[in-house]
Design a protein around this motif. Structure first.
Motif, short mmCIF file in Angstrom:
data_model
loop_
_atom_site.label_atom_id
_atom_site.label_comp_id
_atom_site.label_asym_id
_atom_site.label_seq_id
_atom_site.Cartn_x
_atom_site.Cartn_y
_atom_site.Cartn_z
N CYS A 54 0.83 -1.22 0.00
CA CYS A 54 0.00 0.00 0.00
C CYS A 54 0.86 1.26 0.00
N VAL A 55 2.05 1.20 0.60
CA VAL A 55 2.95 2.35 0.61
C VAL A 55 3.27 2.78 -0.82
N ILE A 56 3.49 1.81 -1.69
CA ILE A 56 3.77 2.11 -3.10
C ILE A 56 2.59 2.86 -3.73
N LEU A 57 1.36 2.43 -3.40
CA LEU A 57 0.17 3.08 -3.94
C LEU A 57 0.03 4.51 -3.43
N TRP A 75 -1.77 15.09 0.40
CA TRP A 75 -1.07 13.97 1.06
C TRP A 75 -2.02 13.14 1.92
N ILE A 76 -2.97 13.78 2.59
CA ILE A 76 -3.95 13.02 3.38
C ILE A 76 -4.79 12.13 2.48
N LEU A 77 -5.25 12.68 1.35
CA LEU A 77 -6.01 11.88 0.39
C LEU A 77 -5.17 10.74 -0.18
N SER A 78 -3.88 11.01 -0.39
CA SER A 78 -2.98 9.98 -0.92
C SER A 78 -2.91 8.79 0.04
N PHE A 79 -2.82 9.09 1.33
CA PHE A 79 -2.77 8.01 2.32
C PHE A 79 -4.10 7.26 2.39
N LEU A 80 -5.20 8.01 2.35
CA LEU A 80 -6.51 7.37 2.43
C LEU A 80 -6.77 6.46 1.22
#
Length: 315
Positions: free
Chosen positions: A84-87, A131-136
């Protein structure tokens, strides 16, 4: 894959990772040190955000891509988390590009209200939201859309289109329907289409204004057009480097593992990672402010001082 081919792939990944890290650290330094009041210019703030994402591709995503190729023994949930980190980093790049496109659109179509709308505080807020959306979005598979069974083991579900494996690999834990429907169509293609539309509007508007403006205004519009061309090139390179890998995922999903050879898949992975190494070169060649910042950093390097003093001693 033959041993020599895997060694070649690994060596190329290492070179790409080094280029990503060095190039994007230089970009961040150039913008932060070499450009006056850079953080008051939203475009350069978003470029820094993109450079940070590209740096993390070299520092984290590339090493993980190599390790998550069946070379480490991890629990299924650890494997899922690292995949998931890659995503997350892919999403960060896409959303930073989208923020840049929206910023250029607002700057061109609301020139008098732009500074009042796009304040430093709102720019930092927009970067944080990206960045928050990227993590979600990147960690969505942790909520259940994955290939793990209810017991937390690698699933033997035949709908995955890939053979089950006890090794930790990206596609052993990340669902292909997720990669095709959610990640590719929803999180990659939809923003790319929006960005393409925004740049079409930007260039069409610039074209019309250049025809009906005075020479002084034309000089300003030409600078705006040059920067827009450079940013559109960054977007085009992103699409060129990432879409082939996602199309391969579509083929795997529709026709199974025989649809894409392992060598082709590895080539697609290399191409997607290379995008993060290419961006600093584009900035250096196409954006004058970053060119000047690079030159300033170069002049302050100890090597340059040494070489210049040696030249003086020779003459």
């Amino acid at each position: 894959m033959a041993d020599w081919a895997w060694v070649t792939y690994t060596v190329l990944e290492v070179l790409i990772a080094v280029a990503c890290c060095l190039g994007n650290v230089l970009v961040v330094c150039a913008v932060a040190v070499g450009i006056h009041d850079c953080f008051r210019e939203p475009t350069f703030c978003f470029l820094v955000s993109l450079a940070v994402a590209d740096f993390l591709v070299g520092a984290a995503a590339v090493p993980l891509a190599v390790l998550l190729d069946g070379w480490v023994n991890l629990t299924s949930h650890q494997c899922l988390f690292l995949s998931c980190v890659i995503l997350v980093l892919t999403e960060a790049s896409v959303l930073s590009l989208l923020a840049i496109a929206i910023d250029r659109y607002l700057r061109l179509h609301m020139p008098f209200r732009y500074k009042a709308i796009v304040t430093q505080r709102r720019t930092l807020l927009a970067m944080s939201i990206c960045w928050i959306l990227s993590f979600l979005l990147g960690f969505t598979p942790l909520l259940g859309w994955h290939n793990l069974s209810a017991a937390g083991h690698y699933s033997t579900n035949t709908s995955s289109t890939l053979p089950s494996s006890s090794q930790c690999t990206f596609l052993s834990v990340i669902s292909l329907p997720f990669m095709v429907y959610f990640n590719f169509l929803g999180c990659i293609m939809a923003p790319l289409l929006v960005m393409t539309l925004l740049y079409i509007i930007i260039f069409w508007s610039l074209h019309k204004r250049l025809k009906n403006s005075c020479p002084q205004a034309q000089a300003l519009l030409l600078r705006e057009k040059k920067l827009a061309c450079s940013l559109a090139l960054v977007l085009t390179l992103f699409a060129f480097c990432w879409i082939p890998l996602h199309l391969m995922n579509c083929l795997l999903f529709l026709w199974g593992p025989q649809a894409v050879t392992q060598g082709t898949l590895y080539t697609g992975i290399l191409l997607s990672h290379a995008n993060s190494a290419v961006n600093p070169v584009v900035y250096a060649c196409r954006i004058p402010k970053i060119q000047k910042a690079y030159c300033q950093i170069w002049k302050h390097l100890p090597v340059c001082h040494t070489s210049s003093s040696e030249t003086i001693n020779i003459f």
